[in-house]
Design a protein around this motif. Structure first.
Motif, PDB file in Angstrom:
ATOM      1  N   UNK A  17      14.819 -25.482 161.934  1.00 50.38           N
ATOM      2  CA  UNK A  17      15.323 -24.738 160.887  1.00 50.38           C
ATOM      3  C   UNK A  17      15.767 -25.855 159.691  1.00 50.38           C
ATOM      4  N   UNK A  18      14.916 -26.567 159.606  1.00 51.10           N
ATOM      5  CA  UNK A  18      15.265 -27.679 158.404  1.00 51.10           C
ATOM      6  C   UNK A  18      15.330 -27.058 157.055  1.00 51.10           C
ATOM      7  N   UNK A  19      16.393 -27.524 156.460  1.00 49.60           N
ATOM      8  CA  UNK A  19      16.529 -27.035 154.901  1.00 49.60           C
ATOM      9  C   UNK A  19      16.156 -28.102 154.160  1.00 49.60           C
ATOM     10  N   UNK A  20      15.917 -29.168 154.425  1.00 49.88           N
ATOM     11  CA  UNK A  20      15.593 -30.481 153.634  1.00 49.88           C
ATOM     12  C   UNK A  20      14.620 -31.450 154.011  1.00 49.88           C
ATOM     13  N   UNK A  21      13.766 -31.883 153.401  1.00 52.92           N
ATOM     14  CA  UNK A  21      12.920 -32.982 153.973  1.00 52.92           C
ATOM     15  C   UNK A  21      13.054 -34.333 153.059  1.00 52.92           C
ATOM     16  N   UNK A  22      13.288 -35.268 153.624  1.00 51.08           N
ATOM     17  CA  UNK A  22      13.354 -36.559 152.854  1.00 51.08           C
ATOM     18  C   UNK A  22      12.098 -37.368 153.003  1.00 51.08           C
ATOM     19  N   UNK A  23      10.973 -37.386 152.281  1.00 51.07           N
ATOM     20  CA  UNK A  23       9.835 -38.040 152.614  1.00 51.07           C
ATOM     21  C   UNK A  23       9.379 -38.512 151.354  1.00 51.07           C
ATOM     22  N   UNK A  24       8.250 -39.516 151.495  1.00 50.44           N
ATOM     23  CA  UNK A  24       7.617 -40.171 150.555  1.00 50.44           C
ATOM     24  C   UNK A  24       6.486 -39.489 150.096  1.00 50.44           C
ATOM     25  N   UNK A  25       6.136 -39.421 148.966  1.00 50.41           N
ATOM     26  CA  UNK A  25       5.089 -38.425 148.419  1.00 50.41           C
ATOM     27  C   UNK A  25       3.803 -38.546 149.091  1.00 50.41           C
ATOM     28  N   UNK A  26       3.288 -39.916 149.597  1.00 52.72           N
ATOM     29  CA  UNK A  26       2.095 -39.971 150.403  1.00 52.72           C
ATOM     30  C   UNK A  26       2.319 -39.289 151.690  1.00 52.72           C
ATOM     31  N   UNK A  27       3.569 -38.885 152.098  1.00 53.50           N
ATOM     32  CA  UNK A  27       3.793 -38.062 153.413  1.00 53.50           C
ATOM     33  C   UNK A  27       3.783 -36.442 153.102  1.00 53.50           C
ATOM     34  N   UNK A  28       3.765 -36.295 151.834  1.00 50.97           N
ATOM     35  CA  UNK A  28       3.677 -34.829 151.415  1.00 50.97           C
ATOM     36  C   UNK A  28       2.380 -34.285 151.659  1.00 50.97           C
ATOM     37  N   UNK A  29       1.200 -35.257 151.153  1.00 47.56           N
ATOM     38  CA  UNK A  29       0.062 -35.104 151.513  1.00 47.56           C
ATOM     39  C   UNK A  29      -0.569 -34.901 152.934  1.00 47.56           C
ATOM     40  N   UNK A  30       0.007 -35.978 153.951  1.00 48.15           N
ATOM     41  CA  UNK A  30      -0.223 -35.723 155.123  1.00 48.15           C
ATOM     42  C   UNK A  30       0.343 -34.477 155.997  1.00 48.15           C
ATOM     43  N   UNK A  31       1.481 -34.213 155.273  1.00 48.33           N
ATOM     44  CA  UNK A  31       1.822 -32.974 155.839  1.00 48.33           C
ATOM     45  C   UNK A  31       1.208 -31.711 155.515  1.00 48.33           C
ATOM     46  N   UNK A  32       0.714 -31.599 154.148  1.00 45.99           N
ATOM     47  CA  UNK A  32       0.089 -30.550 153.868  1.00 45.99           C
ATOM     48  C   UNK A  32      -1.553 -30.321 154.384  1.00 45.99           C
ATOM     49  N   UNK A  33      -1.917 -31.483 154.725  1.00 50.12           N
ATOM     50  CA  UNK A  33      -3.415 -31.759 155.630  1.00 50.12           C
ATOM     51  C   UNK A  33      -2.957 -31.679 156.975  1.00 50.12           C
ATOM     52  N   UNK A  34      -1.927 -31.273 157.611  1.00 53.51           N
ATOM     53  CA  UNK A  34      -1.883 -31.547 158.965  1.00 53.51           C
ATOM     54  C   UNK A  34      -2.462 -29.999 159.629  1.00 53.51           C
ATOM     55  N   UNK A  35      -3.029 -30.213 160.712  1.00 54.53           N
ATOM     56  CA  UNK A  35      -3.470 -28.857 161.447  1.00 54.53           C
ATOM     57  C   UNK A  35      -2.811 -27.635 161.401  1.00 54.53           C
ATOM     58  N   UNK A  36      -1.266 -28.026 161.742  1.00 59.81           N
ATOM     59  CA  UNK A  36      -0.427 -26.888 161.812  1.00 59.81           C
ATOM     60  C   UNK A  36       0.598 -26.500 160.566  1.00 59.81           C
ATOM     61  N   UNK A  37      -0.047 -27.017 159.414  1.00 55.88           N
ATOM     62  CA  UNK A  37       0.934 -26.686 158.290  1.00 55.88           C
ATOM     63  C   UNK A  37       0.764 -25.344 157.984  1.00 55.88           C
ATOM     64  N   UNK A  38      -0.194 -24.565 157.941  1.00 56.27           N
ATOM     65  CA  UNK A  38      -0.102 -23.257 157.850  1.00 56.27           C
ATOM     66  C   UNK A  38       0.385 -22.194 158.908  1.00 56.27           C
ATOM     67  N   UNK A  39       0.783 -23.059 159.948  1.00 54.79           N
ATOM     68  CA  UNK A  39       1.110 -22.143 161.171  1.00 54.79           C
ATOM     69  C   UNK A  39       2.628 -21.961 161.518  1.00 54.79           C
ATOM     70  N   UNK A  40       3.381 -22.936 160.861  1.00 54.33           N
ATOM     71  CA  UNK A  40       4.874 -23.172 161.007  1.00 54.33           C
ATOM     72  C   UNK A  40       5.544 -22.407 159.920  1.00 54.33           C
ATOM     73  N   UNK A  41       6.711 -21.963 160.626  1.00 58.70           N
ATOM     74  CA  UNK A  41       7.518 -21.262 159.606  1.00 58.70           C
ATOM     75  C   UNK A  41       8.743 -22.051 159.088  1.00 58.70           C
ATOM     76  N   UNK A  42       8.716 -22.222 157.578  1.00 57.37           N
ATOM     77  CA  UNK A  42       9.679 -23.240 157.003  1.00 57.37           C
ATOM     78  C   UNK A  42      10.398 -22.444 156.025  1.00 57.37           C
ATOM     79  N   UNK A  43      10.701 -21.255 156.499  1.00 56.90           N
ATOM     80  CA  UNK A  43      11.410 -20.407 155.511  1.00 56.90           C
ATOM     81  C   UNK A  43      12.890 -20.890 155.333  1.00 56.90           C
ATOM     82  N   UNK A  44      13.461 -21.528 156.276  1.00 62.53           N
ATOM     83  CA  UNK A  44      14.722 -22.099 156.145  1.00 62.53           C
ATOM     84  C   UNK A  44      14.858 -23.215 154.958  1.00 62.53           C
ATOM     85  N   UNK A  45      13.849 -23.825 154.461  1.00 57.02           N
ATOM     86  CA  UNK A  45      13.460 -25.004 153.579  1.00 57.02           C
ATOM     87  C   UNK A  45      13.944 -24.546 152.250  1.00 57.02           C
TER      88      UNK A  45
END
Length: 568
Positions: free
Chosen positions: A302-330
């Motif tokens: 239940x992460x409320x914050x992520x500390x990532x580089x912009x190039x990692x944002x793209x890798x997260x949004x391209x990940x296979x489970x991007x739309x499967x996880x619940x990130x509502x705590x963020x």
């Protein structure tokens, strides 16, 4: 409130006096840990997943484990100012090693886990560390084997005081991820056992002997302009920024921060670690960045914050489970970032991105805190933090330029480094004690700084100076762009040609005209790239902190243009 010295209309801006800053606690790392432990003793400070199991430490656990490390270091002969090398990923033991070093009076000396053997050689040599606490196996690297290759004596000597002509100050080595000794490199359990004869009262005594002005941490630059430089910071400078980041982020004690970016970089140490601990939150640790695993961790914890580089944002949004996880705590996610577009996230938070800093100032020297309205930030990079003074100078003469004129950014203040190791301070600072950053920019009449990039990156085209930072800020918003870096390529007619180098997002089809048409909507005609080149991400050479190396990219772009190849 920040003020600007407008006497004679010169470019000089000052933050509020340091004595007026609120929310600042202890100013040595040992006492910082004691204070946050007293405040948040039973709260979880960090969690580390090992397969299906999770190891959780409370603030009290971190204190206890740090005292254990401090006792072991004292047993190994660490004295005030002794440098202790820490070569680890973001794991629980990194925290106890860094704070344990501080409690023992030593200087935590962080080393990049991206280091090659040649780079590690430089780090160990230049740091002069007496103890090296390492994680042996990180991805495909074996740092224990690397050290024995650099110094064969390590392979044959027994654990204990080492006598190495190659590393004359290095006395002890220990590996955190294995218990069995490997020559002079002892296992973690045996290393900690060295401290059993040392009284915890000695740790209290050594911690109490440390002053805010004493050396506290040694970080190395990421080496984008050459060999990494060792940058020595005082306890006060480090601690000021640890306290400040919780305020700049406007964190509550609900912050649960995920990051896989190394704490061996000053930015992540101050931002993720400092921002979280100062607010009484918890760190969600990941040793190396794996996007699918990262998303699963964020959801499970239940992460409320992520500390990532912009190039990692793209890798997260391209990940296979991007739309499967619940990130509502963020909740601490910039509303305009790609992460905030996740269907389970509802965030109106604005990150403190209007800011400027360097490793030499232990992160930010100017900033607008989170949620500052755009009509206040107006595209700037913030105003000076408390105690800081900025000036804009003519690069060749060092003379302060009139307000609003462009020049080199120079800064001094309470978080400024003690110096580069091996370089006299008078060769680093000017006569007034300012550090000349090598970055270009200007100040407005409100004391706001406008950073325009490295001076040697400023593009001079057709008689005008163009900021690649400004261009990249616009192009980064163009649909289909994953990475953008604008460079100047020599041109007989214009002096330099403005060239945008772009990595498209996976599956995106971009053309030169699409990018240029998008840029024309927000940039003056002379700032619009004359050429757009497309690259694979693997073609871009980056530093350990994911900064694209401008010099090599400029050469690559020039060769592409000579061949008439746009790539893509």
């Amino acid at each position: 409130m920040n003020t600007v010295n407008t006497v004679d209309g010169m470019s000089l801006a000052r933050g509020i006096p340091l004595s007026e800053e609120e929310g600042i606690g202890a100013l040595t790392l040992g006492e910082y840990l004691r204070e946050v432990t007293t405040r948040f003793s039973d709260r979880e400070v960090a969690v580390m997943h090992h397969g299906d199991d999770a190891e959780r430490w409370s603030y009290a656990d971190l204190w206890s484990r740090s005292v254990d490390v401090a006792c072991a270091l004292l047993a190994c002969g660490v004295g005030k100012g002794t440098r202790v090398g820490i070569l680890m990923t973001n794991r629980l033991e990194f925290l106890s090693a860094a704070f344990g070093t501080a409690l023992a009076g030593g200087v935590a000396t962080t080393m990049s886990t991206f280091s090659t053997a040649a780079e590690l050689d430089v780090l160990v040599q230049n740091s002069g560390c007496s103890i090296l606490l390492l994680e042996r196996n990180i991805l495909k690297k074996d740092f224990a084997a690397m050290m024995t290759e650099l110094e064969p004596l390590i392979a044959t000597a027994a654990p204990g005081p080492l006598q190495s002509p190659k590393f004359p100050f290095l006395r002890h080595l220990a590996r955190v991820d294995e218990e069995q000794a490997m020559g002079a490199i002892e296992g973690w359990r045996d290393f900690l056992a060295r401290g059993k004869e040392v009284s915890p009262g000695m740790v209290d005594a050594t911690a109490a002997s440390v002053a805010p002005a004493d050396p506290g941490m040694l970080f190395f630059s990421s080496g984008s302009t050459g060999k990494p430089k060792g940058i020595l910071s005082a306890h006060r400078g480090v601690c000021l920024q640890l306290w400040r980041w919780a305020k700049w982020y406007a964190f509550g004690d609900d912050v649960r921060a995920w990051s896989a970016n190394g704490f061996f970089w000053s930015g992540n140490f101050a931002m993720a670690l400092g921002g979280t601990l100062s607010a009484g939150g918890s760190l969600i640790l990941q040793r190396t960045f794996q996007p699918e695993e990262a998303l699963a961790l964020m959801a499970a914890e239940k992460a409320t914050f992520l500390c990532a580089w912009p190039h990692q944002w793209a890798q997260l949004t391209d990940a296979d489970n991007w739309l499967e996880v619940d990130l509502s705590a963020m909740r601490y996610t910039d509303a305009k970032s790609p992460i905030a577009q996740h269907p389970t996230i509802d965030s109106d938070w604005i990150e403190p991105a209007c800011a400027y800093g360097n490793t030499e100032t232990f992160t930010l020297s100017t900033v607008f805190p989170a949620n500052t309205p755009e009509d206040v930030t107006v595209g700037s990079h913030g105003v000076p933090a408390a105690g800081n003074t900025l000036k804009i100078v003519e690069p060749l003469t060092g003379a302060t330029v009139p307000l609003g004129e462009r020049g080199e950014i120079a800064v001094k203040g309470p978080t400024l480094m003690l110096g580069y190791i091996g370089i006299p301070l008078d060769e680093t600072l000017d006569e007034q004690g300012f550090f000349h950053t090598g970055d270009g920019g200007y100040l407005d009449d409100k004391g706001r700084l406008y950073w325009e990039g490295r001076l040697n990156d400023i593009i001079k085209t057709g008689g005008a100076n163009v900021s690649p930072v400004e261009i990249d800020t616009v192009i980064a918003k163009c649909p289909g762009v994953k990475v953008t870096k604008t460079v100047g390529v020599p041109d007989e007619l214009l002096g330099e040609l403005v060239v945008a180098c772009i990595v498209p997002q996976d599956g995106a089809i971009l053309t030169d005209d699409q990018v240029r048409d998008f840029a024309k909507q927000q940039l003056a005609s002379y700032k619009v790239p004359r050429r757009v080149l497309f690259f694979e991400e693997s073609e871009l050479e980056v530093t350990g902190s994911a900064k694209v190396k401008t010099s090599t990219l400029r050469e690559l772009a020039a060769k592409r243009l000579e061949k008439g190849d746009a790539g893509g």
